[in-house]
Design a protein around this motif. Structure first.
Motif, mmCIF file in Angstrom:
data_model
loop_
_atom_site.group_PDB
_atom_site.id
_atom_site.type_symbol
_atom_site.label_atom_id
_atom_site.label_comp_id
_atom_site.label_asym_id
_atom_site.label_seq_id
_atom_site.Cartn_x
_atom_site.Cartn_y
_atom_site.Cartn_z
ATOM 1 N N UNK A 99 -47.830 -5.993 117.055
ATOM 2 C CA UNK A 99 -47.919 -5.037 118.155
ATOM 3 C C UNK A 99 -47.181 -3.750 117.805
ATOM 4 N N UNK A 100 -46.676 -3.672 116.582
ATOM 5 C CA UNK A 100 -46.019 -2.470 116.092
ATOM 6 C C UNK A 100 -47.085 -1.453 115.668
ATOM 7 N N UNK A 101 -46.731 -0.170 115.633
ATOM 8 C CA UNK A 101 -47.706 0.826 115.174
ATOM 9 C C UNK A 101 -48.189 0.524 113.752
ATOM 10 N N UNK A 119 -56.241 -9.789 99.639
ATOM 11 C CA UNK A 119 -55.906 -8.580 100.381
ATOM 12 C C UNK A 119 -55.381 -8.916 101.779
ATOM 13 N N UNK A 120 -54.465 -8.068 102.246
ATOM 14 C CA UNK A 120 -53.912 -8.247 103.592
ATOM 15 C C UNK A 120 -54.144 -6.983 104.417
ATOM 16 N N UNK A 121 -54.628 -7.177 105.633
ATOM 17 C CA UNK A 121 -54.848 -6.112 106.587
ATOM 18 C C UNK A 121 -53.808 -6.255 107.690
ATOM 19 N N UNK A 122 -53.016 -5.214 107.921
ATOM 20 C CA UNK A 122 -52.063 -5.208 109.030
ATOM 21 C C UNK A 122 -52.782 -4.583 110.216
ATOM 22 N N UNK A 123 -52.765 -5.276 111.377
ATOM 23 C CA UNK A 123 -53.632 -4.883 112.478
ATOM 24 C C UNK A 123 -53.009 -5.210 113.823
ATOM 25 N N UNK A 124 -53.140 -4.301 114.778
ATOM 26 C CA UNK A 124 -52.826 -4.599 116.175
ATOM 27 C C UNK A 124 -54.104 -5.209 116.752
ATOM 28 N N UNK A 125 -54.089 -6.485 117.166
ATOM 29 C CA UNK A 125 -55.319 -7.130 117.610
ATOM 30 C C UNK A 125 -55.778 -6.732 119.009
ATOM 31 N N UNK A 126 -54.991 -5.941 119.727
ATOM 32 C CA UNK A 126 -55.319 -5.640 121.125
ATOM 33 C C UNK A 126 -56.456 -4.639 121.329
#
Length: 141
Positions: A99-101, A119-126
């Motif tokens: 939930x971080x930017x 590979x890794x995707x950093x994502x806000x799921x909301x």
């Protein structure tokens, strides 16, 4: 081959290379199941919700559901329900939910399990677009 349970949700879709999946990770309550539910609504299949058996074989990662939760997903406010299932898949993308930017143009990141890096995707799921972001990332692999 040793299967180890990991606190994560896994979903898969059929691609030109066959069934490929994303491992959705993050702390409890971050929205892993909700993101998976939206992907399932776009035609993806559930591999496992909340706990996923993960193992490495021949330089690739694979996921399946523990028997007790196969084909079930938690829908917050509704309970545990059946979901379209695919029994096992090769995991090619790790999704780190937060939930971080999130940076607009991040550097490439990776996640490693048992010596296999993906590979890794950093994502806000909301946001409503989160499912499409995952689909786009997986299609680019």
């Amino acid at each position: 081959m040793t299967m180890q349970p990991i606190h994560a949700t896994a979903v898969a879709r059929h691609t030109p290379a066959g069934w490929r999946g994303a491992l959705i990770q993050g702390p409890s309550g971050v929205g892993k199941s909700d993101l998976a539910l939206r992907l399932i609504g776009q035609g993806w299949r559930l591999i496992a919700d909340d706990w996923t058996h993960l193992w490495a074989s021949s330089g690739a990662l694979y996921a399946a559901a523990p028997t007790a939760i196969t084909g079930k997903i938690e829908v917050r406010g509704l309970g545990i329900v059946a979901a379209p299932l695919w029994p096992m898949t090769r995991i090619v993308l790790a999704v780190a939910c937060t939930h971080e930017p999130v940076e607009r143009l991040p550097e490439a990141a990776a996640w490693t399990w048992d010596g296999v890096m993906i590979p890794q995707l950093r994502l806000d799921p909301r946001p409503a677009s989160a499912g499409q972001v995952v689909a786009t990332a997986l299609a680019a692999l």
